[in-house]
Write an enzyme that holds these catalytic residues in place. Structure first.
Site, PDB file in Angstrom:
ATOM      1  CG  ASP A  34      42.729 -10.678 106.330  1.00 48.23           C
ATOM      2  OD1 ASP A  34      42.208 -11.785 106.088  1.00 48.23           O
ATOM      3  OD2 ASP A  34      43.681 -10.211 105.672  1.00 48.23           O
ATOM      4  CB  ILE A  35      47.834  -9.433 107.539  1.00 48.49           C
ATOM      5  CG1 ILE A  35      49.103  -8.660 107.838  1.00 48.49           C
ATOM      6  CG2 ILE A  35      47.899 -10.163 106.214  1.00 48.49           C
ATOM      7  CD1 ILE A  35      50.314  -9.537 108.080  1.00 48.49           C
ATOM      8  CG  ASN A  92      37.499 -18.196 100.626  1.00 50.52           C
ATOM      9  OD1 ASN A  92      36.389 -18.019 100.133  1.00 50.52           O
ATOM     10  ND2 ASN A  92      38.299 -17.202 100.936  1.00 50.52           N
ATOM     11  CD  GLU A 100      45.312 -16.287  99.238  1.00 43.62           C
ATOM     12  OE1 GLU A 100      45.680 -15.670 100.247  1.00 43.62           O
ATOM     13  OE2 GLU A 100      45.080 -15.747  98.137  1.00 43.62           O
ATOM     14  CB  VAL A 101      45.611 -19.774 105.540  1.00 49.00           C
ATOM     15  CG1 VAL A 101      46.213 -20.324 106.826  1.00 49.00           C
ATOM     16  CG2 VAL A 101      46.341 -18.498 105.115  1.00 49.00           C
ATOM     17  CG  HIS A 105      40.605 -18.789 107.432  1.00 49.17           C
ATOM     18  ND1 HIS A 105      41.357 -19.846 106.961  1.00 49.17           N
ATOM     19  CD2 HIS A 105      40.440 -17.942 106.387  1.00 49.17           C
ATOM     20  CE1 HIS A 105      41.637 -19.639 105.689  1.00 49.17           C
ATOM     21  NE2 HIS A 105      41.084 -18.503 105.309  1.00 49.17           N
ATOM     22  CG  MET A 106      33.263 -17.375 109.223  1.00 45.52           C
ATOM     23  SD  MET A 106      32.667 -18.445 107.887  1.00 45.52           S
ATOM     24  CE  MET A 106      32.048 -19.861 108.786  1.00 45.52           C
ATOM     25  CG  HIS A 107      37.548 -14.393 105.207  1.00 47.23           C
ATOM     26  ND1 HIS A 107      38.677 -13.654 104.919  1.00 47.23           N
ATOM     27  CD2 HIS A 107      37.802 -15.652 104.760  1.00 47.23           C
ATOM     28  CE1 HIS A 107      39.576 -14.436 104.329  1.00 47.23           C
ATOM     29  NE2 HIS A 107      39.070 -15.644 104.210  1.00 47.23           N
TER      30      HIS A 107
HETATM   31  P1  AMP Z   1      41.838 -17.536 102.440  1.00 45.73           P
HETATM   32  O1  AMP Z   1      42.081 -17.185 101.002  1.00 45.73           O
HETATM   33  O2  AMP Z   1      40.389 -17.693 102.760  1.00 45.73           O
HETATM   34  O3  AMP Z   1      42.676 -18.722 102.876  1.00 45.73           O
HETATM   35  O4  AMP Z   1      42.293 -16.267 103.276  1.00 45.73           O
HETATM   36  C1  AMP Z   1      43.476 -16.171 104.008  1.00 45.73           C
HETATM   37  C2  AMP Z   1      43.487 -14.814 104.659  1.00 45.73           C
HETATM   38  O5  AMP Z   1      44.496 -14.790 105.627  1.00 45.73           O
HETATM   39  C3  AMP Z   1      43.751 -13.652 103.696  1.00 45.73           C
HETATM   40  O6  AMP Z   1      42.661 -12.724 103.766  1.00 45.73           O
HETATM   41  C4  AMP Z   1      45.054 -13.043 104.226  1.00 45.73           C
HETATM   42  O7  AMP Z   1      45.104 -11.644 104.093  1.00 45.73           O
HETATM   43  C5  AMP Z   1      45.032 -13.495 105.683  1.00 45.73           C
HETATM   44  N1  AMP Z   1      46.326 -13.574 106.328  1.00 45.73           N
HETATM   45  C6  AMP Z   1      47.434 -14.204 105.876  1.00 45.73           C
HETATM   46  N2  AMP Z   1      48.429 -14.104 106.776  1.00 45.73           N
HETATM   47  C7  AMP Z   1      47.936 -13.414 107.824  1.00 45.73           C
HETATM   48  C8  AMP Z   1      48.477 -12.992 109.075  1.00 45.73           C
HETATM   49  N3  AMP Z   1      49.743 -13.255 109.423  1.00 45.73           N
HETATM   50  N4  AMP Z   1      47.694 -12.288 109.929  1.00 45.73           N
HETATM   51  C9  AMP Z   1      46.408 -12.003 109.584  1.00 45.73           C
HETATM   52  N5  AMP Z   1      45.840 -12.392 108.421  1.00 45.73           N
HETATM   53  C10 AMP Z   1      46.593 -13.081 107.547  1.00 45.73           C
END
Ligand code: AMP
Length: 122
Positions: A34-35, A92, A100-101, A105-107
């Site tokens: 994660d960034i 999420n 957000e994305v 994705h699984m954290h």
């Molecule tokens: P979510 O709120 O579950 O959609 O989390 C999105 C995650 O993506 C966040 O933890 C961000 O920090 C991460 N993220 C966004 N852009 C990037 C990227 N370019 N490379 C790695 N992680 C990212």
């Protein structure tokens, strides 16, 4: 559910249009750090297929994709050295889930105690 947006940032990572710090990859998944990490280890595991979120994936992914995604999470925990100490996996979904994305994705977070799962509401 919203339809899949091919311009989301993880789609761009999958197409190689923007870089990532790769942790693991196989035919079905890509995993990268994660960034903005929220723990000493914070890796995102994503399917290579076009799935908006977990509900979309559960409804529409093939059995191979689902098994591959599940296995990738375990592999990432092993590769990052957190499988013995423990960790948390979080996905999420939608507005209330604070997604957000819009690509599943699984954290995978660990490397230190993660605390309570949710902050208590007052
Ligand atoms: P979510 O709120 O579950 O959609 O989390 C999105 C995650 O993506 C966040 O933890 C961000 O920090 C991460 N993220 C966004 N852009 C990037 C990227 N370019 N490379 C790695 N992680 C990212």
């Amino acid at each position: 559910m919203a339809s899949y947006d091919d311009n989301n940032i993880f789609a761009k990572i999958l197409r190689g249009e923007i870089p990532c710090n790769k942790c693991d990859e196989d035919d079905f998944t890509l995993s990268f750090h994660d960034i903005a990490p929220q723990a000493p280890v914070h890796v995102l595991v994503i399917p290579k297929g076009r799935y908006v979120d977990y509900a979309d994936f559960a409804a529409n992914a093939s059995a191979e994709e689902i098994v591959g995604f599940t296995a990738a999470i375990k592999r990432v925990a092993e590769k990052t050295g957190i499988s013995e100490s423990g960790y948390r996996i979080i996905s999420n979904i939608g507005d209330d889930g604070h997604q957000e994305v819009p690509h599943l994705h699984m954290h995978v977070v660990g490397g230190a105690p993660t605390g309570r799962m949710l902050t208590k509401r007052s």
